[in-house]
Design an enzyme around this catalytic site. Sequence first.
Site, PDB file in Angstrom:
ATOM      1  N   GLY A  14     -84.470 -56.863   2.054  1.00 30.32           N
ATOM      2  CA  GLY A  14     -85.868 -56.696   2.452  1.00 30.32           C
ATOM      3  C   GLY A  14     -86.493 -57.840   3.220  1.00 30.32           C
ATOM      4  N   SER A  20     -92.008 -62.210   5.025  1.00 30.63           N
ATOM      5  CA  SER A  20     -91.555 -61.238   4.027  1.00 30.63           C
ATOM      6  C   SER A  20     -91.582 -61.846   2.625  1.00 30.63           C
ATOM      7  CB  SER A  20     -90.115 -60.793   4.320  1.00 30.63           C
ATOM      8  OG  SER A  20     -90.048 -60.083   5.533  1.00 30.63           O
ATOM      9  N   ILE A  21     -92.031 -61.044   1.661  1.00 30.87           N
ATOM     10  CA  ILE A  21     -92.009 -61.482   0.263  1.00 30.87           C
ATOM     11  C   ILE A  21     -90.560 -61.810  -0.144  1.00 30.87           C
ATOM     12  CG2 ILE A  21     -92.398 -60.729  -2.124  1.00 30.87           C
ATOM     13  CD1 ILE A  21     -94.833 -59.076  -0.960  1.00 30.87           C
ATOM     14  N   ASP A  65     -78.971 -50.083   5.819  1.00 29.59           N
ATOM     15  CA  ASP A  65     -80.031 -49.086   5.784  1.00 29.59           C
ATOM     16  C   ASP A  65     -79.886 -48.397   4.432  1.00 29.59           C
ATOM     17  OD1 ASP A  65     -81.562 -46.738   5.876  1.00 29.59           O
ATOM     18  OD2 ASP A  65     -81.398 -46.637   8.056  1.00 29.59           O
ATOM     19  N   VAL A  66     -80.858 -48.575   3.550  1.00 29.66           N
ATOM     20  CA  VAL A  66     -80.703 -48.097   2.168  1.00 29.66           C
ATOM     21  C   VAL A  66     -80.655 -46.572   2.056  1.00 29.66           C
ATOM     22  CG1 VAL A  66     -81.682 -50.180   1.098  1.00 29.66           C
ATOM     23  CG2 VAL A  66     -83.198 -48.241   1.669  1.00 29.66           C
ATOM     24  N   ALA A  97     -92.885 -45.814   4.394  1.00 32.83           N
ATOM     25  CA  ALA A  97     -93.428 -44.467   4.569  1.00 32.83           C
ATOM     26  C   ALA A  97     -93.816 -44.348   6.034  1.00 32.83           C
ATOM     27  CB  ALA A  97     -94.647 -44.251   3.675  1.00 32.83           C
ATOM     28  N   TYR A 159    -103.059 -45.383   0.437  1.00 34.28           N
ATOM     29  CA  TYR A 159    -101.696 -45.752   0.033  1.00 34.28           C
ATOM     30  C   TYR A 159    -100.844 -44.480  -0.126  1.00 34.28           C
ATOM     31  CZ  TYR A 159     -98.070 -48.852  -1.822  1.00 34.28           C
ATOM     32  OH  TYR A 159     -96.907 -49.566  -2.013  1.00 34.28           O
ATOM     33  N   LYS A 166     -93.991 -45.497  -5.366  1.00 26.90           N
ATOM     34  CA  LYS A 166     -94.033 -46.637  -6.302  1.00 26.90           C
ATOM     35  C   LYS A 166     -94.042 -46.167  -7.758  1.00 26.90           C
ATOM     36  CE  LYS A 166     -94.064 -50.216  -3.444  1.00 26.90           C
ATOM     37  NZ  LYS A 166     -92.781 -50.919  -3.179  1.00 26.90           N
ATOM     38  N   ARG A 196    -100.428 -60.461   3.436  1.00 30.00           N
ATOM     39  CA  ARG A 196    -100.328 -60.168   4.878  1.00 30.00           C
ATOM     40  C   ARG A 196     -98.914 -60.319   5.414  1.00 30.00           C
ATOM     41  NH1 ARG A 196    -104.487 -59.328   8.520  1.00 30.00           N
ATOM     42  NH2 ARG A 196    -106.423 -59.263   7.337  1.00 30.00           N
ATOM     43  N   THR A 197     -98.081 -59.313   5.195  1.00 29.13           N
ATOM     44  CA  THR A 197     -96.716 -59.307   5.735  1.00 29.13           C
ATOM     45  C   THR A 197     -96.659 -58.314   6.884  1.00 29.13           C
ATOM     46  OG1 THR A 197     -96.110 -57.544   4.237  1.00 29.13           O
ATOM     47  CG2 THR A 197     -95.738 -59.794   3.451  1.00 29.13           C
TER      48      THR A 197
HETATM   49  P1  NAD Z   1     -91.806 -56.574   4.853  1.00 27.40           P
HETATM   50  O1  NAD Z   1     -92.078 -55.674   6.008  1.00 27.40           O
HETATM   51  O2  NAD Z   1     -91.540 -57.994   5.165  1.00 27.40           O
HETATM   52  O3  NAD Z   1     -90.624 -55.990   3.963  1.00 27.40           O
HETATM   53  C1  NAD Z   1     -90.304 -54.622   3.897  1.00 27.40           C
HETATM   54  C2  NAD Z   1     -88.819 -54.526   4.123  1.00 27.40           C
HETATM   55  O4  NAD Z   1     -88.349 -53.194   3.937  1.00 27.40           O
HETATM   56  C3  NAD Z   1     -88.414 -54.946   5.558  1.00 27.40           C
HETATM   57  O5  NAD Z   1     -87.520 -56.019   5.504  1.00 27.40           O
HETATM   58  C4  NAD Z   1     -87.731 -53.693   6.098  1.00 27.40           C
HETATM   59  O6  NAD Z   1     -86.657 -53.990   6.962  1.00 27.40           O
HETATM   60  C5  NAD Z   1     -87.260 -53.046   4.813  1.00 27.40           C
HETATM   61  N1  NAD Z   1     -86.894 -51.635   5.002  1.00 27.40           N
HETATM   62  C6  NAD Z   1     -87.670 -50.606   5.403  1.00 27.40           C
HETATM   63  N2  NAD Z   1     -86.921 -49.482   5.522  1.00 27.40           N
HETATM   64  C7  NAD Z   1     -85.648 -49.827   5.170  1.00 27.40           C
HETATM   65  C8  NAD Z   1     -84.416 -49.111   5.099  1.00 27.40           C
HETATM   66  N3  NAD Z   1     -84.328 -47.805   5.424  1.00 27.40           N
HETATM   67  N4  NAD Z   1     -83.288 -49.780   4.697  1.00 27.40           N
HETATM   68  C9  NAD Z   1     -83.364 -51.097   4.392  1.00 27.40           C
HETATM   69  N5  NAD Z   1     -84.497 -51.832   4.448  1.00 27.40           N
HETATM   70  C10 NAD Z   1     -85.622 -51.191   4.843  1.00 27.40           C
HETATM   71  O7  NAD Z   1     -93.085 -56.444   3.889  1.00 27.40           O
HETATM   72  P2  NAD Z   1     -93.344 -56.955   2.398  1.00 27.40           P
HETATM   73  O8  NAD Z   1     -94.813 -56.858   2.223  1.00 27.40           O
HETATM   74  O9  NAD Z   1     -92.648 -58.224   2.169  1.00 27.40           O
HETATM   75  O10 NAD Z   1     -92.703 -55.790   1.510  1.00 27.40           O
HETATM   76  C11 NAD Z   1     -91.713 -56.016   0.542  1.00 27.40           C
HETATM   77  C12 NAD Z   1     -91.975 -55.206  -0.723  1.00 27.40           C
HETATM   78  O11 NAD Z   1     -93.153 -55.683  -1.333  1.00 27.40           O
HETATM   79  C13 NAD Z   1     -92.159 -53.715  -0.498  1.00 27.40           C
HETATM   80  O12 NAD Z   1     -91.527 -53.005  -1.556  1.00 27.40           O
HETATM   81  C14 NAD Z   1     -93.656 -53.562  -0.622  1.00 27.40           C
HETATM   82  O13 NAD Z   1     -94.015 -52.258  -1.039  1.00 27.40           O
HETATM   83  C15 NAD Z   1     -93.941 -54.578  -1.693  1.00 27.40           C
HETATM   84  N6  NAD Z   1     -95.347 -54.994  -1.817  1.00 27.40           N
HETATM   85  C16 NAD Z   1     -95.999 -55.496  -0.749  1.00 27.40           C
HETATM   86  C17 NAD Z   1     -97.326 -55.886  -0.876  1.00 27.40           C
HETATM   87  C18 NAD Z   1     -98.109 -56.406   0.307  1.00 27.40           C
HETATM   88  O14 NAD Z   1     -99.338 -56.372   0.270  1.00 27.40           O
HETATM   89  N7  NAD Z   1     -97.469 -56.923   1.352  1.00 27.40           N
HETATM   90  C19 NAD Z   1     -97.965 -55.761  -2.127  1.00 27.40           C
HETATM   91  C20 NAD Z   1     -97.262 -55.244  -3.211  1.00 27.40           C
HETATM   92  C21 NAD Z   1     -95.934 -54.863  -3.038  1.00 27.40           C
HETATM   93  O1  0WE Z   2     -96.212 -51.356  -0.097  1.00 31.12           O
HETATM   94  C1  0WE Z   2     -97.007 -51.720   0.750  1.00 31.12           C
HETATM   95  C2  0WE Z   2     -96.819 -51.316   2.203  1.00 31.12           C
HETATM   96  C3  0WE Z   2     -95.503 -50.657   2.456  1.00 31.12           C
HETATM   97  C4  0WE Z   2     -95.367 -49.983   3.791  1.00 31.12           C
HETATM   98  C5  0WE Z   2     -96.003 -50.429   4.934  1.00 31.12           C
HETATM   99  C6  0WE Z   2     -95.807 -49.744   6.145  1.00 31.12           C
HETATM  100  C7  0WE Z   2     -96.497 -50.139   7.414  1.00 31.12           C
HETATM  101  C8  0WE Z   2     -95.731 -49.696   8.644  1.00 31.12           C
HETATM  102  C9  0WE Z   2     -94.565 -48.877   3.847  1.00 31.12           C
HETATM  103  N1  0WE Z   2     -94.374 -48.201   5.008  1.00 31.12           N
HETATM  104  C10 0WE Z   2     -94.960 -48.622   6.138  1.00 31.12           C
HETATM  105  N2  0WE Z   2     -94.732 -47.912   7.283  1.00 31.12           N
HETATM  106  C11 0WE Z   2     -95.110 -48.350   8.505  1.00 31.12           C
HETATM  107  O2  0WE Z   2     -94.913 -47.652   9.519  1.00 31.12           O
HETATM  108  N3  0WE Z   2     -98.104 -52.458   0.362  1.00 31.12           N
HETATM  109  C12 0WE Z   2     -98.330 -52.652  -1.041  1.00 31.12           C
HETATM  110  C13 0WE Z   2     -99.089 -53.010   1.315  1.00 31.12           C
HETATM  111  C14 0WE Z   2    -100.202 -52.012   1.434  1.00 31.12           C
HETATM  112  O3  0WE Z   2    -100.087 -50.951   2.251  1.00 31.12           O
HETATM  113  C15 0WE Z   2    -101.229 -50.197   2.111  1.00 31.12           C
HETATM  114  C16 0WE Z   2    -102.068 -50.806   1.168  1.00 31.12           C
HETATM  115  C17 0WE Z   2    -101.396 -51.974   0.735  1.00 31.12           C
HETATM  116  C18 0WE Z   2    -101.870 -52.944  -0.283  1.00 31.12           C
HETATM  117  C19 0WE Z   2    -101.591 -49.001   2.719  1.00 31.12           C
HETATM  118  C20 0WE Z   2    -102.830 -48.426   2.409  1.00 31.12           C
HETATM  119  C21 0WE Z   2    -103.650 -49.020   1.480  1.00 31.12           C
HETATM  120  C22 0WE Z   2    -103.295 -50.208   0.854  1.00 31.12           C
END
Ligand code: NAD
Ligand code: 0WE
Length: 259
Positions: A14, A20-21, A65-66, A97, A159, A166, A196-197
């Site tokens: 990821g 990225s987290i 690709d998962v 999504a 969301y 989730k 903010r990722t």
């Molecule tokens: P990010 O975009 O850096 O990470 C998302 C990752 O998912 C990317 O590296 C992307 O390549 C990978 N991914 C998407 N489709 C894939 C596939 N088919 N196969 C393999 N990898 C795939 O963003 P992030 O915010 O670091 O997200 C990491 C996790 O943290 C996610 O599960 C997200 O839901 C969760 N999360 C994010 C937030 C937030 O606000 N950013 C809050 C809570 C949870």
């Molecule tokens: O899990 C997430 C976001 C995950 C995510 C983000 C994207 C953006 C680009 C999954 N799929 C996509 N597809 C794309 O095309 N979060 C927890 C961050 C997030 O996303 C939101 C939130 C929060 C918080 C969407 C709506 C409302 C709140």
Amino acid sequence: MAGRFEGKQALVLGVANKRSIAWAIARRLADEGAQVAFTYQGERIEKNVRDLAETVSSPLVTECDVRSDDDVARVFSEVAEAFGGGLDVLVHSVAFAAAEDLEGRFTDTPRDRFWLAVDISAYSLVACARAAEPLMEARGGGSIVTMTYLGGERAVPHYNVMGVAKATLDASVRYLAWDLGSKNIRVNAISAGPVRTLAARSIAGFTTMEELFEQRAPLHRQIDAEDCAAAGAYLLSEDARNVSGTTLYVDAGYHAMGM
Ligand code: NAD
Ligand code: 0WE
């Protein structure tokens, strides 16, 4: 830094870029002594991930690709090869999504895109845990962490289908914890507040959400990827040896509120 992960072998899924987290968690594991292997999705981000991985002397960077059973099988055989048949730590930080499903009405989500979100964001944890199981068993146990969000437990406007994914992920954590516990493999989730990722920046209204978050969270401040790294390192370390099947909230207390 004191080495909680000295001699440990980790796989992180990821990382897309330095925000990225998954990258914050990986760097923390490496700082504390772990060897860290990485997967990336797609050629677009390959160089990004290779450059980051090099800074922590990663022994393996490979595509995954998962959605693909073949990719998952190949990745874990490459990990077994690189790590001498063992794995201690798995970080799953993957979600997706379709963009059009993160706006508008959840009610309008079509069948194929509903399953796409669940496949990538939830089933992938099950597939990876199953593939990791023999490698962790060979090490006498292991620890798995995934990233989740409050939108899987409450309705967070926009969301939408990600919330359903989730919820599926959260339940999967509990059932995996039960199955794998007898092998001393722990499975937990971190529920993070907004960060903010790449995955968050493109979300319409993210700034408004951050403002609301700061007003309503007991600690009145944003969280960042480093906060997730600290929580991840705890759950993945021996400090959490009797913690499994749970969710650790890294959200400045937001989830505790009713208003
Ligand atoms: P990010 O975009 O850096 O990470 C998302 C990752 O998912 C990317 O590296 C992307 O390549 C990978 N991914 C998407 N489709 C894939 C596939 N088919 N196969 C393999 N990898 C795939 O963003 P992030 O915010 O670091 O997200 C990491 C996790 O943290 C996610 O599960 C997200 O839901 C969760 N999360 C994010 C937030 C937030 O606000 N950013 C809050 C809570 C949870
Ligand atoms: O899990 C997430 C976001 C995950 C995510 C983000 C994207 C953006 C680009 C999954 N799929 C996509 N597809 C794309 O095309 N979060 C927890 C961050 C997030 O996303 C939101 C939130 C929060 C918080 C969407 C709506 C409302 C709140």
